[in-house]
Each structure stands twice: as structure tokens, then as C-alpha cells.
Scaffold this active site. Sequence first.
Site, PDB file in Angstrom:
ATOM      1  N   GLU A 124      10.409  -9.958  -3.508  1.00 10.18           N
ATOM      2  CA  GLU A 124      10.813  -8.815  -2.867  1.00 10.18           C
ATOM      3  C   GLU A 124      12.307  -9.115  -2.684  1.00 10.18           C
ATOM      4  O   GLU A 124      13.002  -8.210  -2.717  1.00 10.18           O
ATOM      5  CB  GLU A 124       9.979  -8.310  -1.766  1.00 10.18           C
ATOM      6  CG  GLU A 124       8.786  -7.681  -2.244  1.00 10.18           C
ATOM      7  CD  GLU A 124       7.830  -7.322  -1.090  1.00 10.18           C
ATOM      8  OE1 GLU A 124       6.781  -6.873  -1.233  1.00 10.18           O
ATOM      9  OE2 GLU A 124       7.907  -8.021   0.315  1.00 10.18           O
ATOM     10  N   SER A 167       0.854  -1.208  -0.099  1.00  8.51           N
ATOM     11  CA  SER A 167      -0.075   0.023  -0.046  1.00  8.51           C
ATOM     12  C   SER A 167       0.705   1.237   0.114  1.00  8.51           C
ATOM     13  O   SER A 167       0.333   2.435  -0.554  1.00  8.51           O
ATOM     14  CB  SER A 167      -0.931  -0.097   1.194  1.00  8.51           C
ATOM     15  OG  SER A 167      -0.260  -0.169   2.414  1.00  8.51           O
TER      16      SER A 167
END
EC number: 5.3.1.6
Length: 227
Positions: free
Chosen positions: A104, A28
Site C-alpha cells: 500500500e 473492506s
Amino acid sequence: MEALKKIAGVTAAQYVTDGMTIGLGTGSTAYYFVEEIGRRVKQEGLQVVGVTTSSVTSKQAEVLGIPLKSIDDIDSIDLTVDGADEVDKDFNGIKGGGAALLMEKIVATPTKEYIWVVDASKMVEHLGAFKLPVEVVQYGADRLFRVFEKAGYKPSFRMKGDSRLVTDMQNYIIDLDLGCIKDPVAFGHLLDGTVGVVEHGLFNGMVDKVIVASKDGVTVLEAPKAG
């Protein structure tokens, strides 16, 4: 809260300059970084190449017109910006709330400068209040779950609706409700040596800067250099 996330993401985009290969994070807060890079590509003619950390971020970048390359086609990344779920005073972190921890970490590894963007609520004294994601292969996942259960780690499978969530890499995630991780480095090594574990959400000693947005403004924290 969303306003703080946006401030952190936009601030991180200021570190990006022409000609860079950049890692585009997931989540987010990283979302706003990617949005700002897209704006600069369109409005300022910023010349960059992105490497993404999830299928979600790939779709976002494509819509924004950010040129992309596969991690397999690059040797190094100039700058990666990503979010974090918790960051402790020693600059260790928990990531993987968005189920993208494996990609990631793969993108973070060849990165010259690794930046996390967070709001102030993510800064903690000790890691562990946020459940620690552990990505595991599907084969033997239930056995591994029982191993974690017997060790007292309070495991739960990450769900998507009524089914177990399957990551971009076709693995499951087991979240560990540890409460407090007293030694993140040692626990990371323990998980690294556990057969069936593909990757875990402890990012220890990896980050270079943490951009923290709070109601009082933006603070850039610099991690101490190793050695």
C-alpha cells in the site's frame, strides 16, 4: 456499517476518469471502490489501468475485468483509493489491518492524488487505539519482538490460525498495542531507523482527501497542502 463503507467506496470512484492509472487499495472499504470501478469498466466502458496493493485485490480486479499493470511498469499513478484503520485530525493515519501495508505504501508513494475511504468510526483525536502494524523480515523477528517488548510497546505477532501470518512479501507483522501515539511523525522516524523493520503502518502526511461516510451522509475532508 457495510452500507457506509459502500457509500464511501462508490463516492471515491466518482473521481476516476477515462485514461487514468489508478491504485486499487485493500480492505473492506476499498473493496467497494474496486467493485464500482469494475462496474464502470463493464457497463460504461471506462478506460483505466489498475495497480494493486495486494494479491487479494489483484484477484478481485481480475474477476471484474479491470486491466492491471505492475508497479514496476509505471512511473506515476493518477489516483489511489484505499481504506484506513484510523485517521487523526492532522491527516496522519494507521493502515495495515489487512496486512498489506508495505505494498500500500509503495503504491501510494508515486500517486498524484491519494484518497482514503472510511466510515466515521475511523476518525480519531489521536492514533494508537488501533494496534500499529510493523512489517518485519523473518530473520531476527523474535529478537526484534523482544526489543519492542522491552520498550513497552506490547507487541504481538499477527497470526493466521495457529501460525504466524506471512505477508505477500514473505514477512511477518508485529502489532504494537500503543494506546496513544502522541507524535506519529517522530515514532514513524524511530521505526524507519530500526534494523529489521521493512515498513510500518503509520502513513504520515501522505493523504490528500479523506472521504468519510456517516449516518448523516458523506463528507470529503481535504488535507492542507504542504508548504
